[in-house]
Design an enzyme around this catalytic site. Structure first.
Site: not given
Ligand code: NAD
Length: 244
Positions: A12, A61-62, A153, A157
């Site tokens: 990602g 895709d993961v 979700y 987590k």
């Molecule tokens: N943004 C927040 O506030 C927040 C808070 C806690 C945890 N997180 C976690 O941090 C991580 C990144 O979040 P973010 O905010 O950067 O999200 P984001 O949506 O901006 O980026 C996520 C990335 O993952 C990729 N992705 C989605 N599904 C996929 C798949 N099946 N295979 C491969 N790639 C895939 C997307 O294309 C994207 O580039 C996530 O695991 C999210 O749950 C985010």
């Protein structure tokens, strides 16, 4: 990180937190294998090259174990090793429990939890042979606090915590550490999707009175991926401005 060039594989990595983690690990001297569902990784690749990092990119895709195995073989074939795995790819599909569709439940479990299983298992073979490695998974504050509308979700987590702790016990004797970072609310597309009232409510709960930046998470990952964290395993580093 020390003198030797490390190889970090990040899922990602196309945008948001994953992209900033890639940039940070490159600044710390690692070569990077970028993976994302989204194929547009060229700009990031050239930014990483400018930082002196060799970079491979894969549209993967993961949730697709065959594609993952192929990608991991290509990375190991070309770089000879994988030192750091960052399980960052994750999605939300929010709904109140009473309205949540089975597909929303399954999709989020499939990406956020099954995806971590597939890629970690694939990378672990190489790390076991190397007798070294750092596995870091991105959990979330809501896996600890809960959040209405995020039963799917937050379940994934929270599950990553059990995953991290159990795997840390399995592979510690091979010199592999397994940790998680639990971000609070970070300013990315994921949280920009929240409406103004939701964002104000979140800010009210954060003692440091700001949303986190992707860099806040990248610094925590960089630390856990470094030799400075060699004696840390099976733990969760909370990076949430004090909200939990
Ligand atoms: N943004 C927040 O506030 C927040 C808070 C806690 C945890 N997180 C976690 O941090 C991580 C990144 O979040 P973010 O905010 O950067 O999200 P984001 O949506 O901006 O980026 C996520 C990335 O993952 C990729 N992705 C989605 N599904 C996929 C798949 N099946 N295979 C491969 N790639 C895939 C997307 O294309 C994207 O580039 C996530 O695991 C999210 O749950 C985010």
């Amino acid at each position: 990180m020390g003198q030797e060039k490390k190889l970090a594989l990040i899922t990602g990595a196309g945008r948001g937190i994953g992209k900033v983690i890639a940039l940070q690990l490159a600044k710390s001297g690692a070569d990077i294998a970028l993976t994302d569902l989204n194929p547009e990784l060229e700009d990031l690749k050239s930014e990483l090259n400018k930082l002196g990092s060799q970079c491979l990119d894969f549209q993967v895709d993961v949730t697709d174990p065959e594609a993952i195995d192929k990608m991991v073989s290509e990375v190991v074939g070309s770089q000879g090793r994988i030192d750091i795995l960052v399980n960052n790819a994750g999605i939300t599909q929010d709904n109140l429990m009473m309205r949540m569709k089975a597909e929303q439940w399954s999709k989020v479990i499939d990406v956020n939890l099954n995806g971590v299983f597939h890629i970690t298992r694939a990378v672990l073979k190489t790390m076991m042979k190397q007798r070294s490695g750092k596995i870091i998974s991105i959990s979330s504050v809501v896996g600890f606090s809960g959040n209405p509308g995020q039963v799917n979700y937050s379940s994934t987590k929270a599950a990553l915590v059990g995953f991290t702790k159990s795997l840390a016990r399995e592979v510690g004797s091979r010199g592999i550490t397994v940790n998680a970072v639990a971000p609070g609310f970070i300013d990315t597309a994921m949280t920009q999707a929240l409406n103004e009232t939701q964002q104000e409510e979140i800010l009210r709960q954060i003692p440091l009175k700001r949303m986190g930046m992707p860099e806040d998470i990248a610094h925590a990952v960089d630390f856990l991926a470094s030799e400075k964290a060699d004696y840390i395993t099976g733990t969760v580093l909370h990076v949430n401005g004090g909200m939990y």
